[in-house]
Scaffold this motif. Structure first.
Motif, short mmCIF file in Angstrom:
data_model
loop_
_atom_site.label_atom_id
_atom_site.label_comp_id
_atom_site.label_asym_id
_atom_site.label_seq_id
_atom_site.Cartn_x
_atom_site.Cartn_y
_atom_site.Cartn_z
N GLN B 374 0.79 -1.24 0.00
CA GLN B 374 0.00 0.00 0.00
C GLN B 374 0.82 1.28 0.00
OE1 GLN B 374 -3.57 0.33 2.12
NE2 GLN B 374 -4.27 -1.72 1.55
N PRO B 375 1.93 1.32 0.78
CA PRO B 375 2.68 2.59 0.77
C PRO B 375 3.29 2.91 -0.60
CG PRO B 375 3.35 1.19 2.62
CD PRO B 375 2.47 0.36 1.74
N TYR B 376 3.46 1.90 -1.45
CA TYR B 376 4.15 2.11 -2.73
C TYR B 376 3.22 2.17 -3.93
CZ TYR B 376 7.73 0.41 0.43
OH TYR B 376 8.55 0.25 1.51
N ALA B 377 1.96 1.81 -3.72
CA ALA B 377 1.02 1.73 -4.84
C ALA B 377 0.34 3.08 -5.07
CB ALA B 377 -0.01 0.64 -4.58
N ILE B 378 0.28 3.47 -6.35
CA ILE B 378 -0.32 4.76 -6.71
C ILE B 378 -1.79 4.82 -6.27
CG2 ILE B 378 -0.99 6.24 -8.65
CD1 ILE B 378 1.97 6.05 -8.64
N ASN B 379 -2.53 3.77 -6.56
CA ASN B 379 -3.98 3.81 -6.34
C ASN B 379 -4.42 3.19 -5.02
OD1 ASN B 379 -4.68 5.14 -8.74
ND2 ASN B 379 -4.44 3.25 -9.91
N SER B 380 -3.50 3.04 -4.06
CA SER B 380 -3.92 2.54 -2.75
C SER B 380 -4.64 3.65 -2.00
CB SER B 380 -2.71 2.06 -1.95
OG SER B 380 -1.88 3.16 -1.62
N ALA B 381 -5.43 3.25 -1.02
CA ALA B 381 -6.26 4.23 -0.31
C ALA B 381 -5.41 5.36 0.26
CB ALA B 381 -7.03 3.52 0.80
N GLN B 382 -4.21 5.02 0.75
CA GLN B 382 -3.41 6.07 1.40
C GLN B 382 -2.72 7.01 0.40
OE1 GLN B 382 0.45 4.68 3.07
NE2 GLN B 382 -0.53 2.67 3.11
N ASN B 383 -2.60 6.58 -0.87
CA ASN B 383 -1.87 7.43 -1.82
C ASN B 383 -2.74 8.11 -2.86
OD1 ASN B 383 0.65 7.02 -0.72
ND2 ASN B 383 1.05 5.18 -1.97
N ILE B 384 -3.91 7.53 -3.15
CA ILE B 384 -4.65 7.96 -4.34
C ILE B 384 -4.99 9.44 -4.32
CG2 ILE B 384 -6.96 7.34 -3.50
CD1 ILE B 384 -7.44 6.16 -6.39
N ASP B 385 -5.18 10.01 -3.13
CA ASP B 385 -5.50 11.44 -3.07
C ASP B 385 -4.27 12.33 -2.95
OD1 ASP B 385 -8.25 11.03 -3.28
OD2 ASP B 385 -8.37 10.53 -1.14
N LYS B 386 -3.11 11.72 -2.73
CA LYS B 386 -1.89 12.51 -2.56
C LYS B 386 -1.17 12.73 -3.88
CE LYS B 386 -0.48 10.53 1.86
NZ LYS B 386 0.60 9.65 2.27
N VAL B 387 -1.40 11.83 -4.84
CA VAL B 387 -0.62 11.90 -6.07
C VAL B 387 -1.27 12.84 -7.09
CG1 VAL B 387 0.28 9.57 -5.74
CG2 VAL B 387 -1.76 9.92 -7.13
N ILE B 388 -0.50 13.17 -8.12
CA ILE B 388 -0.99 14.02 -9.20
C ILE B 388 -1.11 13.14 -10.44
CG2 ILE B 388 -0.40 15.95 -10.71
CD1 ILE B 388 1.43 16.76 -8.14
N PHE B 389 -2.29 13.07 -11.03
CA PHE B 389 -2.46 12.20 -12.19
C PHE B 389 -2.05 12.94 -13.47
CE2 PHE B 389 -4.84 9.77 -9.13
CZ PHE B 389 -4.46 8.49 -9.48
N ASN B 390 -1.12 12.33 -14.18
CA ASN B 390 -0.62 12.88 -15.43
C ASN B 390 -1.75 13.08 -16.44
OD1 ASN B 390 0.10 11.79 -18.36
ND2 ASN B 390 1.90 12.86 -17.64
N ASP B 391 -1.69 14.16 -17.20
CA ASP B 391 -2.68 14.41 -18.24
C ASP B 391 -2.08 14.02 -19.59
OD1 ASP B 391 -4.41 15.29 -20.13
OD2 ASP B 391 -4.50 17.37 -19.41
N PRO B 392 -2.41 12.81 -20.08
CA PRO B 392 -1.76 12.34 -21.32
C PRO B 392 -2.12 13.20 -22.53
CG PRO B 392 -3.43 10.77 -20.59
CD PRO B 392 -3.33 11.81 -19.53
N VAL B 393 -3.29 13.85 -22.49
CA VAL B 393 -3.67 14.67 -23.65
C VAL B 393 -2.76 15.89 -23.75
CG1 VAL B 393 -5.52 16.00 -24.70
CG2 VAL B 393 -6.05 13.85 -23.53
N TRP B 394 -2.47 16.50 -22.60
CA TRP B 394 -1.55 17.65 -22.63
C TRP B 394 -0.18 17.20 -23.14
CZ3 TRP B 394 3.18 19.16 -20.82
CH2 TRP B 394 3.50 20.51 -21.04
N TRP B 395 0.28 16.07 -22.64
CA TRP B 395 1.61 15.59 -23.05
C TRP B 395 1.65 15.21 -24.52
CZ3 TRP B 395 6.40 15.99 -21.40
CH2 TRP B 395 6.59 16.39 -20.06
N ALA B 396 0.55 14.63 -25.01
CA ALA B 396 0.53 14.25 -26.43
C ALA B 396 0.64 15.49 -27.32
CB ALA B 396 -0.75 13.48 -26.75
N ASP B 397 -0.02 16.58 -26.90
CA ASP B 397 -0.02 17.78 -27.74
C ASP B 397 1.23 18.63 -27.54
OD1 ASP B 397 -2.43 17.01 -28.75
OD2 ASP B 397 -3.62 18.26 -27.40
N ASN B 398 1.77 18.63 -26.32
CA ASN B 398 2.86 19.57 -26.00
C ASN B 398 4.16 18.91 -25.59
OD1 ASN B 398 1.10 22.15 -25.95
ND2 ASN B 398 0.02 20.74 -24.60
N GLY B 399 4.15 17.58 -25.53
CA GLY B 399 5.32 16.87 -25.02
C GLY B 399 6.60 17.16 -25.78
#
Lengths: 282, 411
Positions: B374-399
């Motif tokens: 759980q401490p290492y998993a992105i989508n675990s209950a303790q982490n899911i609200d702490k992380v920033i989810f990458n926006d692939p659409v922005w990266w596809a257009d501006n990467g």
């Protein structure tokens, strides 16, 4: 003589398969790639304008040339010393030196770069030794910077410098230096006024070979440069694979090929290239 | 059978009953608006010849076609002679080739997805471990010689290559949208797993007052020492923005000049890595006091150093790892869609987590993430609200621009 050269030489037929093979499998695909530089993303010279418009591209070219020049000077100087030692070594020793040289020549650039990583690292052999001897109190930054890249490149290029230098030195009649000594020149005078000028073709050949080969360095800067020492080859690969700007990549590749050909042309005006690469002077 | 009589039989059979062929050319037409008539024709020819070669290989193997005719056929179809071991072309239709990054992943993907998939469909899973970078996928599809069925790529690759027409669309009749994390079920790819850019610090240096987020990471006055970041800008841009005070939900669209300015403040103290092992070495060899790291690699470092180096998951940048299908994949669309659907099953997802440290995308699996992970998993209950989810659409257009601006800034 003149009539012979003007007529078709049948020996070309023997070379023809090789020439055709090179044309079909090497030149044609390369031309295809180079065409991308004027067609992708849209037809025109937009990619070439980037050399003047974009600081990134200009910095990249300048950095590549600078690192290659330093590498050339360092590798040819060190290579000259080794060649000179090999020339004057007993034949058994020379043979052993030659095999060591060739073995290092055959070891992949990847392996060699990783070896430098072990040697030059923060906890590497060099820093470890200096620290335990009390010469330094903090590890020196010997890699993940330009210094590391230059060390790796120079080491890789030394055999490329030695081979043409040694070939050149071995072609010098040893009686010339003996004559110089017997006529009263000191050993330093003999070296600087007789031997060194005679090795000029070797030095130019070695420099040319090292410089041209250095232009394409990819693995060494990527591993030893810590991400901050980008050279043209790595940048081309990023533009091909990551940002998918094939036009820019092709433009840089064209530029590299053009500079190499230009270098050879300029050199050819001063001396016969065939001699430089081991052919016979005519 | 000789080549002529055999190929006549095949062509007749094809005309009579090949729904797959018409289906594919119909899809090609749909997307081929911008393509010239000429290209259209050659592409169809190519597809036909490839099919012919494939059928030929099957016939050759079962003894219906002699060797010389088969080789001639391959020559006609433009199949590279070196690759013309009879097995190769034949196998292409009867297996799934996964293009991934090698190392552990070959074993992990094989066990977690390949085994249940083969049990269900009879199709074996094979690997090409050369790393499906965007440029390589584009080249493969453009060349008309597609040898991979599914690529373990990034979310932004799915968007960018989908837009440029290099991918097969996902068939959501086979792939279940409900088993994909919200926002990762794209037209041309599926976010099958999540990985992330977190950072680690040396507890010997900062054990008493540990850094808590990117603001501390970029504060070399308060936390002296060198830093390492990812060389190709992903995660690095976002980390700089968060450090500079951009709220987590306002990171996209990224203000690249602002990020670059922030990165330049630590330029003299920074190193950049291109591979997981390089990032690993920089941290455990003491080259940096804090280093950005892929979160699964960070777990390994914590374990191997008995906690000397500790990972901070707060504000980690979470990346969807996308499965994408190069257009005209040899195994056909249906087969590869079934494969993707298998990858989304809870058991497969948890096995990949265990084996590679990549977090599930299927929401049903979130609650089943083992305690220790759980401490290492992105989508675990303790982490899911702490992380920033990458926006692939922005990266596809501006990467592309972002990567080049970043490379210039650090060079």
């Amino acid at each position: 003589m003149a009539t012979r050269t003007s007529r078709f030489n049948p020996y070309w037929l023997l070379v023809a398969p090789a020439v055709l093979l090179v044309l079909a499998l090497y030149v044609a695909p390369i031309v295809n790639v180079l065409l991308l530089s004027v067609t992708d993303p849209k037809p025109g010279l937009g990619n070439y304008a980037k050399i003047f418009e974009s600081d990134t591209v200009a910095n990249l070219i300048w950095r590549t040339i600078r690192l290659c020049l330093i590498t050339t000077v360092a590798a040819v100087t060190l290579g000259y010393v080794v060649s000179y030692a090999m020339l004057h070594a007993l034949s058994g020793v020379r043979r052993r030196m030659m095999s060591i040289l060739l073995i290092s020549f055959w070891i992949s650039v990847l392996v060699r770069s990783f070896a430098w990583l072990m040697l030059l690292g923060h906890n590497g052999l060099v820093n470890g030794a200096l620290l335990s001897l009390g010469i330094i109190s903090e590890p020196l930054p010997l890699m993940r910077n330009e210094l590391g890249v230059l060390i790796g490149m120079t080491e890789y290029m030394i055999p490329y410098a030695i081979l043409p230098l040694l070939a050149n030195m071995q072609g010098i009649d040893p009686r010339v230096t003996s004559a110089s000594r017997s006529l009263g020149a000191s050993s330093a005078q003999t070296f600087f006024r007789v031997f060194l000028p005679l090795t000029k073709p070797g030095i130019i050949a070695a420099s040319l070979l090292v410089f041209i080969s250095s232009l394409g360095f990819y693995v060494t800067p990527a591993i030893l440069g810590g991400g901050k020492v980008q050279m043209i080859a790595e940048y081309i690969s990023v533009q091909l694979l990551v940002t998918v700007r094939w036009g820019v990549a092709a433009m840089l590749a064209t530029l590299m090929i053009a500079s190499v050909l230009a270098l050879m042309y300029v050199l050819n005006r001063f001396m016969k290239l065939s001699v430089v690469f081991g052919g016979v002077a005519r | 059978m000789t080549l002529r009589s055999w190929s006549r039989a095949v062509t007749a059979k094809k005309r009579a009953q090949d729904p797959h062929e018409t289906g594919r050319s119909a899809r090609n037409n749909e997307r081929g608006e911008g393509r010239s008539k000429m290209e259209e024709v050659t592409m169809k020819d190519k597809a036909f010849l490839n099919d012919l070669a494939r059928e030929g290989a099957i016939a050759f193997k079962s003894g219906r076609l002699d060797r010389r005719s088969f080789l001639m056929l391959c020559g006609l179809a433009g199949v590279a002679t070196l690759a013309v071991k009879a097995g190769d072309a034949e196998a292409a239709a009867n297996e799934i080739v996964m293009w991934n990054w090698g190392g552990e992943s070959e074993k992990c993907h094989g066990d977690a997805i390949g085994k249940p998939f083969t049990a269900a469909t009879g199709l074996p899973l094979k690997f090409d471990t050369s790393g499906p970078l965007q440029g390589k996928i584009k080249e493969m599809v453009d060349s008309g010689k597609v040898t991979a069925d599914v690529c373990d790529a990034d979310g932004f690759d799915a968007i960018a290559l989908g837009k440029s027409g290099h991918l097969e669309a996902i068939d959501y009749n086979i792939v279940n949208k409900a088993q994909i994390k919200e926002g990762s079920a794209w037209e041309f790819g599926v976010g099958v797993i999540y990985y992330g850019y977190a950072f680690m610090y040396d507890t010997k240096a900062f054990g008493d007052n540990p850094p808590k987020g990117w603001a501390d990471f970029y504060d070399t006055a308060k936390f002296p020492g060198k830093r390492s970041l990812y060389k190709w800008a992903n995660g690095s841009i976002e980390s700089a923005l968060v450090a500079d005070g951009v709220p987590k939900d306002k990171v996209y669209p990224c203000d690249v000049p602002r990020a670059i300015a922030k990165i330049k403040t630590i330029k003299g103290d920074s190193l950049y890595w291109g591979s997981g092992s390089e990032a690993h070495d920089m941290i455990v060899n003491g080259e940096v006091a804090m280093g950005m790291i892929w979160q699964n690699r960070g777990k390994t470092i914590e374990e191997r150093t008995n906690g000397r180096y500790k990972m901070v998951m707060n504000e980690a940048i979470a990346m969807p790892g996308a499965y994408i299908v190069p257009r005209g994949n040899p195994a056909g669309r249906d087969n590869v869609m079934k494969f993707i659907q298998q990858a989304l099953q809870v058991d497969s997802q948890l096995m990949i987590l265990d084996c590679l440290g990549m977090t599930p995308s299927n929401p049903e699996a979130f609650a089943k993430i083992p305690e220790a992970m759980q401490p290492y998993a992105i989508n675990s209950a303790q982490n899911i609200d702490k992380v920033i989810f990458n926006d692939p659409v922005w990266w596809a257009d501006n990467g592309g621009d972002a990567v080049n601006a970043f490379l210039e800034a650090i060079g």
